[in-house]
Design a protein around this motif. Structure first.
Motif, PDB file in Angstrom:
ATOM      1  N   LEU A 113       0.828  -1.201   0.000  1.00 10.45           N
ATOM      2  CA  LEU A 113       0.000   0.000   0.000  1.00 10.45           C
ATOM      3  C   LEU A 113       0.864   1.254   0.000  1.00 10.45           C
ATOM      4  O   LEU A 113       0.603   2.201  -0.755  1.00 10.45           O
ATOM      5  N   LEU A 144      -4.797  -4.094   5.412  1.00 10.03           N
ATOM      6  CA  LEU A 144      -4.188  -3.272   4.371  1.00 10.03           C
ATOM      7  C   LEU A 144      -3.980  -4.045   3.076  1.00 10.03           C
ATOM      8  O   LEU A 144      -3.643  -3.445   2.047  1.00 10.03           O
ATOM      9  N   ASP A 151      -5.676  -3.190  -0.606  1.00 11.40           N
ATOM     10  CA  ASP A 151      -5.119  -1.908  -1.034  1.00 11.40           C
ATOM     11  C   ASP A 151      -5.890  -1.292  -2.194  1.00 11.40           C
ATOM     12  O   ASP A 151      -6.021  -0.070  -2.275  1.00 11.40           O
TER      13      ASP A 151
END
Length: 237
Positions: free
Chosen positions: A107, A223, A226
């Motif tokens: 990310l 995360l 992304d």
């Protein structure tokens, strides 16, 4: 490629970018309270401590656990912070790359490629926070940050981060173009307090329902999502 430099993304550290719950972090509180105030207190005894700034916890728990007067604690707060930092750097690791949360590096790389300025908003004491980011190999992604040294809430840490980056880049950011990524309901509540966009990851102690009910604009599991995060950042603000 479109320029996204008018947007700003700020990240929490513990359980967002890096694994939290480190002994050198948690035990540092207990050490500081014993060394400076002469009391036995355990951070782990207080279930609602996750997501609060370190300076708040250092002051709040001695009052709650031992009923010490707030004025006494306030007078000793700088000593408490120094003791916590002392403990951390006596016991810290030389390499924290193994603590990177899943999806964090991908990310960060994608946001950097887009030209999005990045900052930190953390409850960590600043010296400790920057060290962990340095030793995890991701410090270079961030222009500046706001930390838990002298704030009462995460919203103040966010304000400091935004102000520092604005000063460094010599431009202001509209708050509806600032995105905070964190894992705690305190992150979300702080974002709502100052009017920035809140992206919550359920990788900490608060589940997705709690984060959504706290007012998060987007909730993701980690995360690793992304593409969903970036799409949200591009389309909002």
């Amino acid at each position: 490629m479109k320029d996204y430099q008018d947007k700003l993304v700020i990240f929490d550290i513990d359980w967002t970018l890096l694994k939290g719950g480190l002994a050198e972090h948690i035990d540092g509180f207990n050490f500081a309270w014993k060394k400076v105030l002469g009391i036995e207190a355990q951070l782990s005894d207080w279930k609602d401590h996750h997501g609060k700034p370190d300076s708040v916890l250092l002051a709040e728990i001695p009052h709650l656990s031992h009923h010490l007067p707030p004025d006494l604690i306030k007078a000793k707060l700088e000593d408490l912070k120094r003791a916590k930092i002392e403990y951390f750097f006596t016991h810290c690791q030389a390499d924290y790359r193994g603590d990177l949360m899943d999806g964090a590096l991908n990310l960060l790389n994608k946001l950097k490629k887009m030209g999005v300025p990045l900052a930190i908003k953390s409850g960590n004491l600043e010296k400790i926070g920057w060290y962990r980011l340095e030793k995890s190999g991701i410090i270079s992604y961030f222009l500046d940050g706001g930390f838990g040294d002298s704030v009462l809430s995460k919203s103040e840490s966010a304000d400091i981060a935004i102000s520092r980056v604005s000063l460094k880049l010599k431009r202001k950011f509209a708050f509806d173009r600032v995105f905070d990524i964190g894992d705690s309901k305190y992150d979300v509540l702080a974002d709502k307090e100052i009017g920035i966009m809140s992206i919550a990851v359920s990788t900490g102690f608060d589940d997705g329902a709690t984060l959504k009910n706290s007012g998060a604009d987007l909730v993701v599991e980690s995360l690793k999502q992304d593409e969903q995060i970036i799409r949200f950042i591009i389309n909002k603000g």
